[in-house]
Design an enzyme around this catalytic site. Structure first.
Site, PDB file in Angstrom:
ATOM      1  N   HIS A 165      -6.412 -12.234  -4.052  1.00  0.00           N
ATOM      2  CA  HIS A 165      -7.089 -13.058  -3.063  1.00  0.00           C
ATOM      3  C   HIS A 165      -6.263 -13.209  -1.787  1.00  0.00           C
ATOM      4  O   HIS A 165      -5.763 -12.206  -1.275  1.00  0.00           O
ATOM      5  CB  HIS A 165      -7.488 -14.391  -3.692  1.00  0.00           C
ATOM      6  N   SER A 166      -6.058 -14.429  -1.289  1.00  0.00           N
ATOM      7  CA  SER A 166      -5.420 -14.577   0.022  1.00  0.00           C
ATOM      8  C   SER A 166      -3.927 -14.315   0.028  1.00  0.00           C
ATOM      9  O   SER A 166      -3.321 -14.321   1.103  1.00  0.00           O
ATOM     10  CB  SER A 166      -5.698 -15.963   0.602  1.00  0.00           C
ATOM     11  N   VAL A 167      -3.325 -14.069  -1.122  1.00  0.00           N
ATOM     12  CA  VAL A 167      -1.957 -13.531  -1.100  1.00  0.00           C
ATOM     13  C   VAL A 167      -1.928 -12.272  -0.237  1.00  0.00           C
ATOM     14  O   VAL A 167      -0.922 -11.948   0.399  1.00  0.00           O
ATOM     15  CB  VAL A 167      -1.469 -13.240  -2.530  1.00  0.00           C
TER      16      VAL A 167
ATOM     17  N   LYS B 246      -3.153 -11.849   2.568  1.00  0.00           N
ATOM     18  CA  LYS B 246      -2.904 -12.162   3.975  1.00  0.00           C
ATOM     19  C   LYS B 246      -1.423 -12.006   4.335  1.00  0.00           C
ATOM     20  O   LYS B 246      -1.091 -11.608   5.454  1.00  0.00           O
ATOM     21  CB  LYS B 246      -3.381 -13.582   4.300  1.00  0.00           C
TER      22      LYS B 246
END
Length: 408
Positions: free
Chosen positions: A88-90, A92
């Site tokens: 997921h947003s890891v 980013k």
């Protein structure tokens, strides 16, 4: 390092749910890091983990490398050392590193308007948006007036065209709010305009390849069997920013007109995160796939050389990564957050190891970060998704254990 060990935990009695069987924790820990193994085991016994892995590097060398449970949240097949998950947003943080490497190499000016590289982006009053605004969630486009379907979201060029045509909801650079979904198309298109290749390919060639990482933004078909299935699991009613109808962020998500709801629902209906199509797509803010070892080694390489691998960030780039660009009330998460140019910084919304730590959490639980002062890097991945956005109790238990080891 210590041999593979059986670790057990004993949860508080629960009238509805039977006590789980003690979990077998596989892997190794260096002497002194046993409290991290104990915390990892307790995550299964008390905090709802189904399958997970954690790796910690210290000064470029792994000192913790553990895995346990099942590779799929809904099966009994065991988690293997090389099991990968959507983080997921890891993702980013990985994408931020790609852009900062381009800056380090003189190919991207953080103080240039985004339209210098991507002329179409100047539409609808966005001509003064700087590259650093985009990285630090200050671009003002966390939402889309018309959400994209899952097929559109993964289609090359479609998301980029949508954010280029979108009018900002605040004057770029004046406020900040988490660009939960649109960050994918903003960063992905900027890298493509600068390099001529996709961000996923740039990561493969310039980061994952040189470091030998099992980390992908856009999973190659031949790697599809490496990825476990994720799904929702229950969790204790404590900790984290939870998308539940209580407190400010949860109330905001319950309002379909809020920036919170619209930012997270910029792809609608929700994607099937276990589908081959989703794994193969390139969404640099949301669908990276990695092992815990890869995340830890990646972050270790940002702060120093790693075993049989290069150091990625020069000292000036490392200092830049930790420079505060956004701080205070977040228009989307509705709590104070702190961001550098792409990385989330240590703070109440996402406690990391110490004030100088930088990294990124992922919705549902995963986490990756580095702390230059202690030389620590950590990667944690899980298939049991809980209703946390930034501050997952399982990840925080591991962070606290590492902090205790260092302070002891």
């Amino acid at each position: 390092m210590n041999d593979t060990a059986e670790a057990t935990g004993h949860p508080a009695p629960d009238e509805q749910d039977p006590a789980p069987e003690p979990v077998a924790v596989h892997g190794t820990v260096a002497p002194g890091y046993e409290p991290v193994r104990d915390a990892f085991a307790r995550n299964f016994a008390q905090l709802g983990d189904r399958g997970a892995a954690v790796t910690v590097h210290r000064h470029g060398t792994p000192v913790v490398d553990l895995w346990a449970g099942t590779r799929d949240h809904d099966s009994t097949a065991p988690w293997e050392r090389d099991t990968a998950q959507v983080v997921h947003s890891v993702t980013k943080g990985v994408s931020a590193a790609a852009l900062l490497l381009l800056h380090q190499r003189g190919r991207l000016d953080l103080d240039a308007p985004v339209s210098t590289y991507w002329p179409e982006y100047a539409a609808e009053g966005k001509e003064r948006t700087l590259v650093r605004h985009l990285l630090a969630h200050r671009a003002g486009v966390p939402v889309l007036d018309r959400p994209l379907t899952p097929d559109e979201a993964g289609r090359p060029g479609t998301g980029a065209a949508a954010v280029a045509a979108q009018a900002p909801v605040w004057e770029p650079g004046t406020e900040h709010g988490y660009h939960a979904q649109t960050y994918s198309w903003l960063t992905g298109e900027l890298v493509r305009r600068v390099t001529g290749i996709t961000l996923g390919r740039y990561v493969a060639e310039e980061i994952a390849g040189p470091l030998g990482l099992d980390l992908w933004i856009g999973l190659p078909p031949e790697r599809k069997d490496r990825v476990g299935r994720s799904g929702a699991v229950s969790a204790p009613e404590r900790g984290g920013l939870r998308l539940r109808p209580r407190r400010n962020v949860q109330d905001a998500y319950g309002d379909p007109a809020s920036l919170t709801r619209r930012a997270f629902d910029a792809i609608d209906p929700p994607v099937d995160e276990n589908s081959p199509a989703y794994h193969a797509a390139e969404l640099p803010g949301a669908n990276g796939i990695a092992t815990a070892y890869a995340l830890s080694r990646f972050y270790a390489s940002l702060i120093g050389a790693v075993e049989q691998g290069p150091r990625l960030f020069a000292p000036a780039t490392l200092a830049l990564a930790r420079t505060v660009e956004s701080e205070g009330p977040d228009r989307v998460l509705v709590v104070p957050t702190r961001f550098g140019p792409g990385f989330m910084l240590h703070g109440a919304a996402s406690p990391l190891l110490a004030d100088g730590s930088f990294g990124h959490p992922g919705r549902g639980g995963s986490l990756g970060f580095a702390d230059p002062e202690s030389g620590v890097a950590l990667g944690y991945v899980t298939n049991g998704l809980q209703k946390t956005v930034t501050n997952d109790p399982r990840a925080q238990a591991l962070v606290r254990a590492v902090r205790g080891v260092l302070q002891g």
